[in-house]
Design an enzyme around this catalytic site. Structure first.
Site, PDB file in Angstrom:
ATOM      1  N   HIS A   1      71.018  90.221  93.944  1.00  0.00           N
ATOM      2  CA  HIS A   1      70.694  90.242  92.521  1.00  0.00           C
ATOM      3  C   HIS A   1      71.486  89.192  91.749  1.00  0.00           C
ATOM      4  O   HIS A   1      71.403  89.124  90.524  1.00  0.00           O
ATOM      5  CB  HIS A   1      70.983  91.653  91.970  1.00  0.00           C
ATOM      6  CG  HIS A   1      70.366  91.944  90.643  1.00  0.00           C
ATOM      7  ND1 HIS A   1      71.121  92.225  89.529  1.00  0.00           N
ATOM      8  CD2 HIS A   1      69.067  91.989  90.248  1.00  0.00           C
ATOM      9  CE1 HIS A   1      70.325  92.453  88.501  1.00  0.00           C
ATOM     10  NE2 HIS A   1      69.072  92.313  88.907  1.00  0.00           N
TER      11      HIS A   1
ATOM     12  N   LYS B   1      72.781  85.574  90.183  1.00  0.00           N
ATOM     13  CA  LYS B   1      72.171  84.381  89.591  1.00  0.00           C
ATOM     14  C   LYS B   1      73.269  83.343  89.422  1.00  0.00           C
ATOM     15  O   LYS B   1      74.040  83.383  88.452  1.00  0.00           O
ATOM     16  CB  LYS B   1      71.521  84.674  88.242  1.00  0.00           C
ATOM     17  CG  LYS B   1      70.314  85.618  88.306  1.00  0.00           C
ATOM     18  CD  LYS B   1      70.679  87.043  88.120  1.00  0.00           C
ATOM     19  CE  LYS B   1      69.438  87.930  88.113  1.00  0.00           C
ATOM     20  NZ  LYS B   1      69.788  89.357  88.064  1.00  0.00           N
TER      21      LYS B   1
ATOM     22  N   ASP C   1      77.381  69.690  92.796  1.00  0.00           N
ATOM     23  CA  ASP C   1      78.414  68.705  93.126  1.00  0.00           C
ATOM     24  C   ASP C   1      79.837  69.214  92.936  1.00  0.00           C
ATOM     25  O   ASP C   1      80.763  68.421  92.734  1.00  0.00           O
ATOM     26  CB  ASP C   1      78.231  67.430  92.283  1.00  0.00           C
ATOM     27  CG  ASP C   1      77.039  66.604  92.731  1.00  0.00           C
ATOM     28  OD1 ASP C   1      76.490  66.889  93.808  1.00  0.00           O
ATOM     29  OD2 ASP C   1      76.661  65.680  92.002  1.00  0.00           O
TER      30      ASP C   1
ATOM     31  N   HIS D   1      67.984  91.939  78.678  1.00  0.00           N
ATOM     32  CA  HIS D   1      68.325  91.749  80.076  1.00  0.00           C
ATOM     33  C   HIS D   1      69.789  91.380  80.263  1.00  0.00           C
ATOM     34  O   HIS D   1      70.252  91.169  81.377  1.00  0.00           O
ATOM     35  CB  HIS D   1      67.430  90.658  80.679  1.00  0.00           C
ATOM     36  CG  HIS D   1      67.433  90.611  82.165  1.00  0.00           C
ATOM     37  ND1 HIS D   1      68.064  89.610  82.886  1.00  0.00           N
ATOM     38  CD2 HIS D   1      66.884  91.438  83.089  1.00  0.00           C
ATOM     39  CE1 HIS D   1      67.898  89.820  84.172  1.00  0.00           C
ATOM     40  NE2 HIS D   1      67.185  90.925  84.335  1.00  0.00           N
TER      41      HIS D   1
ATOM     42  N   LYS E   1      73.767  91.389  80.686  1.00  0.00           N
ATOM     43  CA  LYS E   1      74.811  92.221  81.269  1.00  0.00           C
ATOM     44  C   LYS E   1      76.141  91.589  80.869  1.00  0.00           C
ATOM     45  O   LYS E   1      76.747  90.806  81.605  1.00  0.00           O
ATOM     46  CB  LYS E   1      74.699  92.278  82.792  1.00  0.00           C
ATOM     47  CG  LYS E   1      73.290  92.659  83.314  1.00  0.00           C
ATOM     48  CD  LYS E   1      72.453  91.431  83.583  1.00  0.00           C
ATOM     49  CE  LYS E   1      71.253  91.684  84.464  1.00  0.00           C
ATOM     50  NZ  LYS E   1      70.347  92.704  84.091  1.00  0.00           N
TER      51      LYS E   1
ATOM     52  N   ASP F   1      88.377  93.878  73.116  1.00  0.00           N
ATOM     53  CA  ASP F   1      89.559  93.446  72.356  1.00  0.00           C
ATOM     54  C   ASP F   1      89.623  91.943  72.103  1.00  0.00           C
ATOM     55  O   ASP F   1      90.707  91.394  71.890  1.00  0.00           O
ATOM     56  CB  ASP F   1      90.845  93.882  73.064  1.00  0.00           C
ATOM     57  CG  ASP F   1      91.144  95.362  72.838  1.00  0.00           C
ATOM     58  OD1 ASP F   1      90.440  95.991  72.038  1.00  0.00           O
ATOM     59  OD2 ASP F   1      92.075  95.872  73.481  1.00  0.00           O
TER      60      ASP F   1
END
Length: 388
Positions: free
Chosen positions: A109, A111, A116, A295, A297, A302
């Site tokens: 899952h 991404k 380089d 979508h 996350k 603080d």
């Protein structure tokens, strides 16, 4: 045990939605000279995804070593097969993660992308147009999918590169290609100069050494929170430890707010609602986002701890799937992300404790049934996955 190992001197840019992410990603791919690693859960066939695919193809044709991993289930069997063929003809090396569930039910899952060893990307955005739903329906969205990624230059890039390289090797890279990659490695020019003040760490979840690492990072941050904690997730079904961590922070006076996506899956919404009464009673604020598909996350605690990545607050992300987040210790970045989350909260609908305390028996029964089904399914999945 420390959940995060930080590296210093990173320059990190927050990328909101595909409008910021895809141009930055494609520009980095177009500038590649030596190698590209890219991992994604979904590699769609829409106009945006095809622009990324063409950039990767162009890079391979000019001699860049391009390696792409996409999840077989997330991308889809037919699309994965077509990618395999299309990339093969252009010189892009491609692997599907866990085809036909040969490695159990766990999905890749994550991404991430590294170009380089100079710039990397990590976040929640798949390779898919953010005006199209990411479920099987691929329905138009009323507004761009609300999501975030970051671009990183600095010392953390090498850490991310090493993980992507290791993932490729785990999936069975040929020895000859491994030798060629080792040869190309000596040609990469790394920049050792400081890029900025941000300390950042890569946090992974897998079913080997890092089973609880992402959850531990959240729990440690919540445990040290003194003023506020803003957390965002599209799928919400926290573990008992994470739920108690949220409640404990709220009870000691921390302003804890959850911004949650709803409306995509009815059963998932019911599971999420089953957690609301105890959290609201403890003083946790819950806001539902319905403007478009949420979508993201992400979290800010603080104003000196922030995270962006792929891990949801549900059992699949916390206990089954391979996930990747970056944790950032930088006040300027945290403030920028906080402003974005607060704008999402302003567009959302606050949940009232009284509404869930006085809900009908039918609603309680539906939420309880959804919770039971979810827990039963997660028990089967986790047992089956641990036996692989």
């Amino acid at each position: 045990m420390r959940a995060v190992i930080f590296s210093a001197d990173n320059h990190i840019t927050l990328l909101h939605n595909g409008a910021a992410f895809f141009p930055a990603l494609i520009a980095a791919i177009d500038a590649a000279r030596v190698e590209i690693y890219l991992e994604t859960y979904i590699f769609a066939a829409d106009e945006t995804a095809l622009l990324v695919q063409q950039a990767l193809t162009n890079a391979a044709r000019r001699g860049v070593a391009v390696r792409v991993i996409a999840d077989w289930l997330g991308t889809g069997r037919r699309r994965s097969m077509s990618l395999q063929q299309e990339f093969l003809t252009s010189g892009v090396m491609y692997r599907a993660f866990n085809p036909w569930f040969r490695r159990g039910v766990a999905r890749m899952h994550r991404k991430m992308c590294v170009v380089d060893r100079q710039i990397s990307f990590i976040g929640g955005l798949n390779i898919i147009d953010d005006m199209v739903s990411d479920d099987d329906q691929r329905a138009p969205l009323p507004a761009p999918r609300w999501d975030f990624a970051v671009s990183i230059s600095g010392s953390l890039v090498q850490v991310i590169h090493d993980e992507l390289e290791a993932q490729w090797m785990r999936l069975g890279e040929m020895k000859l290609l491994a030798r060629l990659k080792q040869f190309k490695r000596t040609r990469v020019i790394t920049n050792g100069a400081a890029h900025g003040p941000a300390a950042a760490g890569l946090v992974l979840r897998d079913n080997l050494r890092n089973r609880r690492t992402i959850q531990r990072a959240y729990l440690q941050a919540l445990g040290h929170a003194r003023q506020s904690a803003l957390l965002t997730s599209p799928y919400f079904a926290p573990s008992r430890k994470l739920r108690r961590g949220l409640e404990a922070a709220a009870r000691r006076g921390v302003d804890v707010t959850l911004l949650l996506g709803v409306g995509q899956f009815r059963l998932q919404d019911a599971v999420s609602h089953s957690y609301y009464p105890k959290l609201l009673k403890a003083g946790v604020k819950i806001v539902e986002y319905r403007k478009t598909a949420l979508h993201a996350k992400v979290a800010v605690i603080d104003d000196d701890w922030a995270t962006v990545g792929s891990s949801n607050f549900d059992g699949l992300s916390l206990f089954v799937n391979q996930e990747a987040n970056v944790v950032i210790r930088d006040a300027d970045f945290s403030r920028a992300l906080r402003q974005q989350i607060e704008s999402g909260i302003a567009d959302g609908t606050p949940m009232a404790a009284s509404a869930f305390a006085n809900q009908s028996w039918r609603a309680r029964a539906w939420h309880g049934t959804a919770f039971f089904l979810y827990r039963s399914l997660m028990r089967i999945i986790t047992i089956g996955n641990s036996e692989r």
